[in-house]
Design a protein around this motif. Structure first.
Motif, PDB file in Angstrom:
ATOM      1  N   ARG A 184       0.863  -1.192   0.000  1.00 30.48           N
ATOM      2  CA  ARG A 184       0.000   0.000   0.000  1.00 30.48           C
ATOM      3  C   ARG A 184       0.900   1.244   0.000  1.00 30.48           C
ATOM      4  O   ARG A 184       1.180   1.847   1.026  1.00 30.48           O
ATOM      5  CB  ARG A 184      -0.921  -0.031   1.214  1.00 30.48           C
ATOM      6  CG  ARG A 184      -1.829  -1.255   1.232  1.00 30.48           C
ATOM      7  CD  ARG A 184      -2.394  -1.507   2.628  1.00 30.48           C
ATOM      8  NE  ARG A 184      -3.312  -0.466   3.031  1.00 30.48           N
ATOM      9  CZ  ARG A 184      -3.814  -0.378   4.262  1.00 30.48           C
ATOM     10  NH1 ARG A 184      -3.464  -1.270   5.188  1.00 30.48           N
ATOM     11  NH2 ARG A 184      -4.646   0.598   4.587  1.00 30.48           N
ATOM     12  N   LEU A 185       1.329   1.646  -1.160  1.00 27.03           N
ATOM     13  CA  LEU A 185       2.310   2.727  -1.280  1.00 27.03           C
ATOM     14  C   LEU A 185       1.750   4.073  -0.841  1.00 27.03           C
ATOM     15  O   LEU A 185       2.461   4.885  -0.242  1.00 27.03           O
ATOM     16  CB  LEU A 185       2.810   2.813  -2.724  1.00 27.03           C
ATOM     17  CG  LEU A 185       3.498   1.560  -3.283  1.00 27.03           C
ATOM     18  CD1 LEU A 185       3.966   1.816  -4.702  1.00 27.03           C
ATOM     19  CD2 LEU A 185       4.675   1.156  -2.405  1.00 27.03           C
ATOM     20  N   LYS A 186       0.481   4.337  -1.128  1.00 24.66           N
ATOM     21  CA  LYS A 186      -0.110   5.624  -0.755  1.00 24.66           C
ATOM     22  C   LYS A 186      -0.287   5.725   0.759  1.00 24.66           C
ATOM     23  O   LYS A 186      -0.123   6.799   1.343  1.00 24.66           O
ATOM     24  CB  LYS A 186      -1.460   5.808  -1.458  1.00 24.66           C
ATOM     25  CG  LYS A 186      -1.351   6.013  -2.954  1.00 24.66           C
ATOM     26  CD  LYS A 186      -2.717   6.282  -3.573  1.00 24.66           C
ATOM     27  CE  LYS A 186      -2.591   6.514  -5.078  1.00 24.66           C
ATOM     28  NZ  LYS A 186      -3.918   6.772  -5.702  1.00 24.66           N
ATOM     29  N   PRO A 190       7.570   5.489   1.302  1.00 21.79           N
ATOM     30  CA  PRO A 190       7.527   5.326  -0.162  1.00 21.79           C
ATOM     31  C   PRO A 190       7.504   3.868  -0.595  1.00 21.79           C
ATOM     32  O   PRO A 190       7.305   3.569  -1.757  1.00 21.79           O
ATOM     33  CB  PRO A 190       8.832   6.001  -0.586  1.00 21.79           C
ATOM     34  CG  PRO A 190       9.777   5.683   0.532  1.00 21.79           C
ATOM     35  CD  PRO A 190       8.949   5.695   1.792  1.00 21.79           C
ATOM     36  N   LEU A 191       7.734   2.919   0.333  1.00 22.38           N
ATOM     37  CA  LEU A 191       7.893   1.522  -0.061  1.00 22.38           C
ATOM     38  C   LEU A 191       6.714   0.630   0.334  1.00 22.38           C
ATOM     39  O   LEU A 191       6.742  -0.570   0.093  1.00 22.38           O
ATOM     40  CB  LEU A 191       9.186   0.956   0.560  1.00 22.38           C
ATOM     41  CG  LEU A 191      10.479   1.686   0.207  1.00 22.38           C
ATOM     42  CD1 LEU A 191      11.656   1.096   0.970  1.00 22.38           C
ATOM     43  CD2 LEU A 191      10.736   1.598  -1.299  1.00 22.38           C
ATOM     44  N   GLY A 192       5.699   1.204   0.944  1.00 21.68           N
ATOM     45  CA  GLY A 192       4.554   0.401   1.359  1.00 21.68           C
ATOM     46  C   GLY A 192       4.830  -0.452   2.585  1.00 21.68           C
ATOM     47  O   GLY A 192       4.171  -1.464   2.809  1.00 21.68           O
ATOM     48  N   ILE A 193       5.813  -0.045   3.401  1.00 22.22           N
ATOM     49  CA  ILE A 193       6.193  -0.827   4.585  1.00 22.22           C
ATOM     50  C   ILE A 193       5.520  -0.257   5.828  1.00 22.22           C
ATOM     51  O   ILE A 193       5.613   0.943   6.113  1.00 22.22           O
ATOM     52  CB  ILE A 193       7.719  -0.840   4.778  1.00 22.22           C
ATOM     53  CG1 ILE A 193       8.365  -1.604   3.618  1.00 22.22           C
ATOM     54  CG2 ILE A 193       8.101  -1.457   6.117  1.00 22.22           C
ATOM     55  CD1 ILE A 193       9.869  -1.596   3.638  1.00 22.22           C
ATOM     56  N   GLN A 194       4.831  -1.121   6.553  1.00 18.46           N
ATOM     57  CA  GLN A 194       4.146  -0.730   7.798  1.00 18.46           C
ATOM     58  C   GLN A 194       4.949  -1.218   9.007  1.00 18.46           C
ATOM     59  O   GLN A 194       5.471  -2.326   9.019  1.00 18.46           O
ATOM     60  CB  GLN A 194       2.736  -1.323   7.841  1.00 18.46           C
ATOM     61  CG  GLN A 194       1.933  -0.895   9.064  1.00 18.46           C
ATOM     62  CD  GLN A 194       0.564  -1.563   9.122  1.00 18.46           C
ATOM     63  OE1 GLN A 194       0.394  -2.678   8.630  1.00 18.46           O
ATOM     64  NE2 GLN A 194      -0.403  -0.902   9.726  1.00 18.46           N
ATOM     65  N   HIS A 195       5.032  -0.375  10.024  1.00 15.79           N
ATOM     66  CA  HIS A 195       5.712  -0.732  11.261  1.00 15.79           C
ATOM     67  C   HIS A 195       4.686  -1.290  12.254  1.00 15.79           C
ATOM     68  O   HIS A 195       3.704  -0.621  12.578  1.00 15.79           O
ATOM     69  CB  HIS A 195       6.415   0.489  11.851  1.00 15.79           C
ATOM     70  CG  HIS A 195       7.512   1.013  10.982  1.00 15.79           C
ATOM     71  ND1 HIS A 195       8.844   0.776  11.227  1.00 15.79           N
ATOM     72  CD2 HIS A 195       7.473   1.745   9.841  1.00 15.79           C
ATOM     73  CE1 HIS A 195       9.577   1.337  10.301  1.00 15.79           C
ATOM     74  NE2 HIS A 195       8.765   1.937   9.430  1.00 15.79           N
ATOM     75  N   ARG A 196       4.936  -2.509  12.707  1.00 15.53           N
ATOM     76  CA  ARG A 196       4.024  -3.182  13.632  1.00 15.53           C
ATOM     77  C   ARG A 196       4.754  -3.600  14.900  1.00 15.53           C
ATOM     78  O   ARG A 196       5.980  -3.612  14.953  1.00 15.53           O
ATOM     79  CB  ARG A 196       3.394  -4.409  12.959  1.00 15.53           C
ATOM     80  CG  ARG A 196       2.574  -4.075  11.729  1.00 15.53           C
ATOM     81  CD  ARG A 196       1.995  -5.323  11.091  1.00 15.53           C
ATOM     82  NE  ARG A 196       1.258  -5.014   9.858  1.00 15.53           N
ATOM     83  CZ  ARG A 196       0.704  -5.936   9.073  1.00 15.53           C
ATOM     84  NH1 ARG A 196       0.817  -7.229   9.376  1.00 15.53           N
ATOM     85  NH2 ARG A 196       0.059  -5.565   7.977  1.00 15.53           N
ATOM     86  N   GLY A 244      -1.899   3.066  10.180  1.00 12.65           N
ATOM     87  CA  GLY A 244      -0.661   3.761  10.499  1.00 12.65           C
ATOM     88  C   GLY A 244       0.408   2.828  11.044  1.00 12.65           C
ATOM     89  O   GLY A 244       0.336   1.605  10.864  1.00 12.65           O
ATOM     90  N   ASN A 245       1.363   3.413  11.735  1.00 12.40           N
ATOM     91  CA  ASN A 245       2.476   2.661  12.296  1.00 12.40           C
ATOM     92  C   ASN A 245       2.387   2.634  13.825  1.00 12.40           C
ATOM     93  O   ASN A 245       2.049   3.638  14.463  1.00 12.40           O
ATOM     94  CB  ASN A 245       3.808   3.300  11.874  1.00 12.40           C
ATOM     95  CG  ASN A 245       4.028   3.234  10.379  1.00 12.40           C
ATOM     96  OD1 ASN A 245       3.878   2.172   9.767  1.00 12.40           O
ATOM     97  ND2 ASN A 245       4.397   4.350   9.768  1.00 12.40           N
TER      98      ASN A 245
END
Length: 249
Positions: A184-186, A190-196, A244-245
């Motif tokens: 999910r880039l938007k 910029p890379l579509g990476i989510q922090h969990r 979000g993150n």
């Protein structure tokens, strides 16, 4: 001359005392506190696989856990989440004719954890304004009309030592950050990476009680309330802020 030496001596003593007091002040300054951080407020969700809860003679294995919660501040020392356990069964309980028998197990109340940044956890079944309020967790072990035993997991602080020493560091819960590729880039440029957030639970020395029909064996009579203080829980799940993150620092 003697007066000058006396002044110099007092000056050196004053300097030493000043340096010593400064060092003590630095040593007494507490380390920066950890906290949970979120990129925005909003709902959380999570999931995990095998979870193992042992209360007295009952060892209950749940194949999955699904969580949900709500972040109301972008930084906080606590994080509250409700857990629903699925596909649960008693894998080691009272024996029938000398053999272990597997029974069904189901939670009759919500299971809520309030995580503290220093590794302390409060459990219960009720919340009030995204803070844990209390309430006991009820778990039914069901083996038919001759075996219905109710386990009670009361609201408590884990570990118990934290009640008297709340500012120490503990490991009932251990937190670590993960990066997950979502595509999910938007939403996550910029890379579509989510922090969990990965939460690993290892509770020991928990209070519990059980009562009902067959709690000490298939044909045993009704058991009055029996209490213990050696309960344990091991399990982990990945928690995310839906839009979000979510991290631990």
């Amino acid at each position: 001359m003697r007066g000058s030496l006396s002044i110099m001596k007092r000056t050196r003593i004053t300097a030493v005392l000043t340096a010593t007091m400064g060092a003590l002040a630095i040593a007494a300054t507490p380390a920066l506190a950890h906290e949970f951080t979120a990129s925005s407020v909003g709902p959380t969700k999570g999931k995990g696989e095998e979870q193992l809860l042992q209360l007295g003679p009952f060892k209950v294995l749940c194949e999955k856990a699904v969580t949900k919660g709500q972040v109301t501040e972008t930084s906080s020392s606590t994080l509250v989440t409700e857990v629903k356990y699925g596909h649960c069964g008693d894998v080691e309980g009272p024996k029938f004719a000398g053999h272990a028998v597997e029974y069904g197990a189901s939670f009759r109340t919500p299971v809520i954890f309030e995580y503290h940044a220093n590794g302390v956890v409060n459990n219960g079944s009720e919340t009030e304004e995204v803070k844990i309020k209390g309430g006991a967790v009820l778990l039914l072990i069901n083996g038919g009309p001759k075996f219905k035993c109710t386990l009670t997991w009361p609201s408590q602080t884990i570990p118990l030592r934290a009640v008297k020493k709340p500012l120490e560091e503990y490991s009932a819960a251990v937190y670590s950050n993960e990066e997950v590729e979502t595509g999910r880039l938007k939403k996550f440029p910029p890379l579509g990476i989510q922090h969990r957030l990965l939460i690993e639970n290892e509770f020991k020395g928990m209070e519990y009680s059980y009562k009902g029909v067959g709690c000490n064996g298939w044909t045993s009579p009704i058991v009055e309330e029996t209490k213990g203080k050696n309960g344990s829980y091991i399990g982990s799940f990945e928690e995310e802020l839906v839009n979000g993150n979510l991290e631990f620092h």
